[in-house]
Design a protein around this motif. Structure first.
Motif, mmCIF file in Angstrom:
data_model
loop_
_atom_site.group_PDB
_atom_site.id
_atom_site.type_symbol
_atom_site.label_atom_id
_atom_site.label_comp_id
_atom_site.label_asym_id
_atom_site.label_seq_id
_atom_site.Cartn_x
_atom_site.Cartn_y
_atom_site.Cartn_z
ATOM 1 N N LYS A 231 7.587 49.765 0.115
ATOM 2 C CA LYS A 231 8.901 49.387 0.636
ATOM 3 C C LYS A 231 8.809 48.363 1.761
ATOM 4 N N LEU A 232 7.614 48.251 2.370
ATOM 5 C CA LEU A 232 7.432 47.318 3.476
ATOM 6 C C LEU A 232 6.690 46.057 3.053
ATOM 7 N N ASP A 233 6.558 45.849 1.744
ATOM 8 C CA ASP A 233 6.018 44.579 1.257
ATOM 9 C C ASP A 233 6.942 43.443 1.701
ATOM 10 N N THR A 234 6.394 42.235 1.764
ATOM 11 C CA THR A 234 7.182 41.074 2.178
ATOM 12 C C THR A 234 6.767 39.852 1.365
ATOM 13 N N VAL A 235 7.738 39.069 0.964
ATOM 14 C CA VAL A 235 7.478 37.782 0.313
ATOM 15 C C VAL A 235 7.890 36.678 1.275
ATOM 16 N N VAL A 236 7.047 35.664 1.382
ATOM 17 C CA VAL A 236 7.359 34.503 2.216
ATOM 18 C C VAL A 236 7.480 33.294 1.306
ATOM 19 N N ARG A 237 8.589 32.591 1.419
ATOM 20 C CA ARG A 237 8.812 31.386 0.613
ATOM 21 C C ARG A 237 9.227 30.236 1.527
ATOM 22 N N ASP A 238 8.857 29.029 1.128
ATOM 23 C CA ASP A 238 9.255 27.854 1.896
ATOM 24 C C ASP A 238 10.750 27.633 1.782
ATOM 25 N N PRO A 240 14.141 25.011 3.519
ATOM 26 C CA PRO A 240 14.334 23.687 4.126
ATOM 27 C C PRO A 240 14.025 23.617 5.617
ATOM 28 N N HIS A 241 14.280 24.698 6.350
ATOM 29 C CA HIS A 241 14.083 24.653 7.798
ATOM 30 C C HIS A 241 13.039 25.665 8.264
ATOM 31 N N GLY A 242 12.058 25.952 7.431
ATOM 32 C CA GLY A 242 11.007 26.883 7.806
ATOM 33 C C GLY A 242 10.760 27.895 6.707
ATOM 34 N N SER A 243 10.029 28.935 7.041
ATOM 35 C CA SER A 243 9.701 29.962 6.057
ATOM 36 C C SER A 243 10.800 31.011 5.985
ATOM 37 N N ALA A 244 11.076 31.492 4.762
ATOM 38 C CA ALA A 244 12.056 32.558 4.560
ATOM 39 C C ALA A 244 11.324 33.839 4.205
ATOM 40 N N PHE A 245 11.597 34.915 4.951
ATOM 41 C CA PHE A 245 10.979 36.214 4.706
ATOM 42 C C PHE A 245 11.924 37.045 3.845
ATOM 43 N N VAL A 246 11.431 37.495 2.711
ATOM 44 C CA VAL A 246 12.242 38.242 1.749
ATOM 45 C C VAL A 246 11.774 39.694 1.722
ATOM 46 N N ASP A 247 12.705 40.645 1.895
ATOM 47 C CA ASP A 247 12.270 42.043 1.919
ATOM 48 C C ASP A 247 13.228 43.007 1.228
ATOM 49 N N SER A 248 14.245 42.503 0.527
ATOM 50 C CA SER A 248 15.136 43.428 -0.176
ATOM 51 C C SER A 248 14.382 44.039 -1.352
ATOM 52 N N GLU A 249 14.660 45.297 -1.619
ATOM 53 C CA GLU A 249 13.916 46.023 -2.649
ATOM 54 C C GLU A 249 14.047 45.365 -4.023
ATOM 55 N N ALA A 250 15.246 44.897 -4.346
ATOM 56 C CA ALA A 250 15.461 44.271 -5.647
ATOM 57 C C ALA A 250 14.662 42.977 -5.773
ATOM 58 N N GLN A 251 14.686 42.167 -4.730
ATOM 59 C CA GLN A 251 13.949 40.903 -4.773
ATOM 60 C C GLN A 251 12.448 41.131 -4.803
ATOM 61 N N LEU A 252 11.968 42.103 -4.053
ATOM 62 C CA LEU A 252 10.537 42.415 -4.071
ATOM 63 C C LEU A 252 10.102 42.816 -5.473
ATOM 64 N N GLY A 253 10.929 43.600 -6.146
ATOM 65 C CA GLY A 253 10.615 43.990 -7.520
ATOM 66 C C GLY A 253 10.521 42.786 -8.432
ATOM 67 N N SER A 254 11.429 41.832 -8.253
ATOM 68 C CA SER A 254 11.412 40.618 -9.071
ATOM 69 C C SER A 254 10.158 39.800 -8.807
ATOM 70 N N PHE A 255 9.768 39.697 -7.543
ATOM 71 C CA PHE A 255 8.577 38.913 -7.211
ATOM 72 C C PHE A 255 7.296 39.593 -7.693
ATOM 73 N N ARG A 256 7.265 40.920 -7.688
ATOM 74 C CA ARG A 256 6.096 41.612 -8.246
ATOM 75 C C ARG A 256 5.967 41.288 -9.731
ATOM 76 N N THR A 257 7.090 41.327 -10.432
ATOM 77 C CA THR A 257 7.089 40.999 -11.854
ATOM 78 C C THR A 257 6.671 39.549 -12.077
#
Length: 283
Positions: A231-238, A240-257
């Motif tokens: 639940k505390l996994d994090t995705v970092v994506r570029d 326009p104005h810096g890095s975006a930290f993604v941590d919603s459960e649904a989005q994390l599931g999508s990124f794992r897939t």
């Protein structure tokens, strides 16, 4: 606890997770605050990381929220009570806060996945390659900041080169290996560096060749950092104005897939090393 002027991404994540637990329990901020003998303003300050929170308060809130996930609670307590001042703090006020937040995230990660289609991932870059990447930024960076960014990137490599390295997997498209960032010699040295690191037991390097049929995930570049619990996994994506930290459960599931799909499309590690050897010989 004193108020914070600029919470770190890690502190913001702690507050966010406490807010998620409250909302899952169906409680308003005012109701949760009453459990602590506080008011709704103080509760908001905790959930938005303007103020810190003690272990006692976290455990009291978790009990009232009927959260039975002991591993998650323990991880949140660690986030709240950890007073580590890492090496990245020396860059505070000198580099954008997103650089420091990424370093802190990496420091605490239990594993790390990278996917890149245009550049060799930062943790695998040589100093000359990193200098080339930052030199092409628009608008152009002052030489002083350029040097600091390169220096900071080199220090980040400690998570895969230190005494207790983090398990690391990098999936790169062939384009990232072929695009020359700097001279021919610099590109050859960069490929050699990737090959050297790929020999480590905790490092896996995989390549997606140009001739792969049906690969359409060229926009899937990401950094995936494993948390103390999923639940505390994090995705970092570029962004326009810096890095975006993604941590919603649904989005994390999508990124794992997405990662598993990209990983499955890549060459096995041994074949990937052979592939990189061939590219290096072409230079």
């Amino acid at each position: 606890m004193p108020r914070r002027r600029q919470p770190t991404a890690r502190q913001l994540r702690l507050g966010s997770e406490l807010r998620k637990l409250r909302e899952a329990a169906g409680l308003k901020a005012r109701e949760a605050a009453e459990l602590l003998g506080a008011d709704s303003v103080q509760m908001s300050q905790i959930e938005y990381a303007i103020a810190g929170v003690s272990e006692t308060r976290i455990r009291r809130l978790a009990a009232h929220y009927a959260c039975a996930d002991e591993e998650l609670i323990a991880a949140l307590v660690t986030m709240a009570t950890d007073r580590t001042r890492g090496w990245w703090e020396e860059y505070r006020g000198l580099l954008p806060t997103s650089f420091l937040d990424l370093s802190e995230l990496e420091h605490h990660a239990t594993f790390r996945w990278d996917v890149d289609c245009l550049y060799v991932p930062g943790l695998l870059q040589t100093e000359e390659y990193a200098h080339g990447v930052f030199s092409h930024r628009v608008p152009e960076l002052p030489q002083s900041e350029l040097g600091l960014r390169v220096e900071h990137r080199m220090k980040r490599r400690t998570i895969i080169e230190g005494a207790q390295p983090t398990p690391y997997t990098a999936v790169m498209h062939e384009a990232a290996l072929r695009i020359r960032v700097g001279s021919r010699a610099a590109s050859r040295a960069q490929l050699g560096r990737v090959l050297e690191l790929s020999e480590a037991d905790h490092v896996t390097v995989r390549v997606i060749p140009f001739d792969l049929d049906g690969f359409i995930d060229a926009g899937s570049a990401m950094v995936f950092a494993g948390g103390a619990v999923p639940k505390l996994d994090t995705v970092v994506r570029d962004a326009p104005h810096g890095s975006a930290f993604v941590d919603s459960e649904a989005q994390l599931g999508s990124f794992r897939t997405l990662f598993r799909r990209v990983e499955g499309a890549s060459l096995e590690p041994e074949r990937s090393r052979d592939f990189i050897h061939r590219l290096a010989k072409e230079l």
